[in-house]
Structure formats: C-alpha cells, structure tokens
Design an enzyme around this catalytic site. Structure first.
Site, PDB file in Angstrom:
ATOM      1  N   ARG A   6       1.367  19.290  19.355  1.00 51.66           N
ATOM      2  CA  ARG A   6       2.428  18.428  18.859  1.00 51.66           C
ATOM      3  C   ARG A   6       2.384  18.302  17.342  1.00 51.66           C
ATOM      4  O   ARG A   6       3.260  18.778  16.628  1.00 51.66           O
ATOM      5  CB  ARG A   6       2.338  17.043  19.512  1.00 51.66           C
ATOM      6  N   ASP A   7       1.346  17.691  16.819  1.00 49.65           N
ATOM      7  CA  ASP A   7       1.264  17.435  15.383  1.00 49.65           C
ATOM      8  C   ASP A   7       1.131  18.731  14.595  1.00 49.65           C
ATOM      9  O   ASP A   7       1.610  18.838  13.464  1.00 49.65           O
ATOM     10  CB  ASP A   7       0.072  16.521  15.097  1.00 49.65           C
ATOM     11  N   HIS A  56      -7.237   8.903  13.284  1.00 50.57           N
ATOM     12  CA  HIS A  56      -6.440  10.109  13.050  1.00 50.57           C
ATOM     13  C   HIS A  56      -6.466  10.399  11.551  1.00 50.57           C
ATOM     14  O   HIS A  56      -5.878   9.659  10.766  1.00 50.57           O
ATOM     15  CB  HIS A  56      -5.008   9.843  13.534  1.00 50.57           C
ATOM     16  N   HIS A 114      -6.137  13.107   8.169  1.00 50.06           N
ATOM     17  CA  HIS A 114      -5.656  14.345   7.564  1.00 50.06           C
ATOM     18  C   HIS A 114      -6.640  14.758   6.473  1.00 50.06           C
ATOM     19  O   HIS A 114      -7.324  13.915   5.886  1.00 50.06           O
ATOM     20  CB  HIS A 114      -4.252  14.148   6.991  1.00 50.06           C
ATOM     21  N   CYS A 150       2.666  15.734   8.133  1.00 52.12           N
ATOM     22  CA  CYS A 150       3.831  14.901   8.403  1.00 52.12           C
ATOM     23  C   CYS A 150       5.005  15.398   7.572  1.00 52.12           C
ATOM     24  O   CYS A 150       4.911  15.438   6.342  1.00 52.12           O
ATOM     25  CB  CYS A 150       3.537  13.436   8.072  1.00 52.12           C
ATOM     26  N   ASN A 164      -4.265  18.215   9.783  1.00 51.07           N
ATOM     27  CA  ASN A 164      -5.200  17.243  10.342  1.00 51.07           C
ATOM     28  C   ASN A 164      -6.632  17.741  10.194  1.00 51.07           C
ATOM     29  O   ASN A 164      -6.872  18.907   9.920  1.00 51.07           O
ATOM     30  CB  ASN A 164      -4.909  17.041  11.833  1.00 51.07           C
TER      31      ASN A 164
END
Length: 319
Positions: free
Chosen positions: A19-20, A217, A219, A250, A259
């Site tokens: 997803r990310d 979470h 980055h 993002c 990430n």
C-alpha cells in the site's frame, strides 16, 4: 529510585509496501503481480500485511485494483490482511472483501490534514465516528468484526507548520480511543523525528494507555529511520510499520522519502537478539524481486550488502 522498564524481547513488523510503497509509484504494477508479491510476503513470517487502499482510483490510480487484490491473495492463518480506508464508502468496499483490519488515517496538524485529506483533524474525527458506526452495524447484524486502527500522521512534526506539540498528539489519541478505535499508529510522515523526541512521546502514550496497541511508522527521509525505531523499542514499543526495500512516501508531504526498510529493520532487531518472527533469508529473497516489479532500484541496504554474519574469502595477499 524506580528501575527502568526492560526493553521488549520480541517485536511485530507490519509490512506496508503493497500500500504505502506502491501508492506513489509511477508504474502500475499489474494485479496478478501484486497478488504474487503479497502471497510471497505472507510466507516470510510477517504477521500483518497492509495490502492496498480502498480509495478513489482518481486519487491513487496505482491502487485502483484494491478489491481484486484482496480477493485474489491467498489468506494464510496467522497473517492478518489490513487495508487503508479513507471514508465510509471505502470502508464498505473493504468490509465486503472480509479484511481482518481497517486502517484509518488523519493528521495531527491542520495544514497537512487539509493538503492530504482536505479535512481538519476535527473533521477527520467526525468521519471516523461514521466509519465506526458502519463497522458496529456489521458486527451487530452479521456477527463478524474487524480490528480498527487509526494512523496519526505528522505526529512528530508537520512539513508546513513545523512542531506538533506532544500535548496535541495526546489530545487526539485520547479522542480516538474515546471513539472506540482499537489501535493507534504514530507516524513520522516526513522523517522529521529524532530519537530523543520519539522515546519521550512513546513513553508518554504507553504510560497513559498501557492496554492500547501502539505502532510506530517511520520514514527514512533524513536517515534516522532505524535510530528512531530503536528509540521507540527502548521506550517499550513492540509494533512497527516497515516497507520492503524502503519503498514509499507520502504524495502530499514535500520531501518525504521511503519508509524504514523492512529487511533492514528485521536485520537490526534479530542481530540484537530481539525476535521478529520473520525469516530474514526468505524476506531477502522476496526483496531481490522488487527492482523488476517496480522498474527501478530500491534503497534497502541489507539486500545489497548481505547480513552482518556474511563472510568473504580472504584475498590473495601474496599475489
């Protein structure tokens, strides 16, 4: 003088690359390839995989096949499939696919919320209440339940506003838990966090809500992803998001890079004697397929250098 809390001896890694990682990729990865990739990830020992996002295809065209992906992957016992949902419509689509967990997203800062979601934090909370109502009705009528997690973006700083006070983060977490959210993810959306800041906030939330599962979470925008994960672990955090190969970023956060890398994070914890439940060798095999899958190199380090236990033949010093 009180004794410090022992650091956890095991952690759980939540894989977010499908997803990310894919949401900002220019190349659309075909549905069949996504399914094969997620199926391969589910054999590594990962306990939770964020498979996709049920958002508008216009907003994130690279994930326009969300339902096909979730319905196509092999569901393995012990591996939860989680998906991001942006609104009630997305929630209904996700629940129809019988996912194990839905992940809601809001921002801790007004500016990022408006840029990313076109909503203030207060408006996001109103929408979350409507989403929870949909989930509660499903449980009441069908007897099936889904775990509901909320990710709080810019918890460690906003690229538009700068500092986000810890008090603001704590206030929003309290409101989320009050709504009925079961898990909270604190997100360093643009890699602004530092280890001291991370440790302080993590200790605060764990002391205030010891029964709530918190996920961190990070980055790696400024090269501090692993350092921040270590600081969170030292504070007592046991759940971490990570992205295979270090993919991600993002689209609405200027300067955000990928990430923290899954295989690098697993390698760090396992080298320290902290169990992850992940077979690093199998994970590295999957990581080697990423450049072909997405069409470019990835920032992960361990897949290139090998594990720290790797040994090399001595050069011929007499030549």
């Amino acid at each position: 003088m009180s004794q410090p809390t022992p650091c956890p001896n095991q952690v759980e890694i939540n894989e977010v690359a499908p997803r990310d990682g894919l949401q900002i990729e220019a190349r659309f990865v075909p549905t069949e390839e996504k399914i094969r990739w997620i199926d391969a990830l589910s054999t590594t020992g990962l306990r939770r995989i964020e498979a996709t996002s049920f958002t508008s295809p216009k907003a994130i065209p690279s994930l326009r096949d969300a339902a096909e992906v979730v319905n196509g992957i092999q569901r393995r016992e012990g591996v939860d499939i989680t998906v991001l949902v942006p609104n009630v419509k997305g929630t209904e689509r996700a629940l129809a696919c019988q996912v194990d967990e839905i992940n809601l997203v809001m921002s801790a800062s007004n500016s990022h919320g408006l840029a990313n979601l076109r909503m203030t934090p207060e408006q996001s909370l109103e929408q979350f209440a409507a989403i929870l109502d949909v989930c509660n009705r499903l449980e009441a009528t069908q007897g099936s339940s889904v775990f509901i997690n909320a990710s709080l973006s810019t918890a460690f700083g906003c690229p538009f506003e700068g500092e986000v006070p810890d008090a603001r983060v704590m206030e929003l977490v309290e409101q989320l838990i009050g709504l009925g959210i079961q898990g909270i993810t604190l997100c360093d959306t643009t890699g602004m966090a530092n280890p001291a800041q991370v440790k302080h906030l993590c200790e605060a939330v764990l002391e205030r809500w010891p029964e709530t599962p918190f996920t961190l979470h990070f980055h790696n925008t400024r090269g501090m992803g692993l350092a921040n994960a270590l600081a969170a672990w030292q504070a007592g955090i046991t759940r971490f998001d990570a992205s295979l190969g270090g993919l991600g970023g993002c689209p609405f956060a200027p300067g955000a890079s990928g990430n923290v890398c899954t295989e690098d994070l697993v390698h760090m914890f396992e080298a320290m004697g902290v169990a992850t439940g992940v077979d690093l060798d199998v994970l590295l095999e999957v990581a080697t397929t990423l450049p072909d899958l997405i069409g470019h190199d990835v920032p992960g380090q361990v897949v290139k250098a090998g594990k720290a236990t790797r040994r090399y033949a001595m050069p011929d010093i007499h030549a």
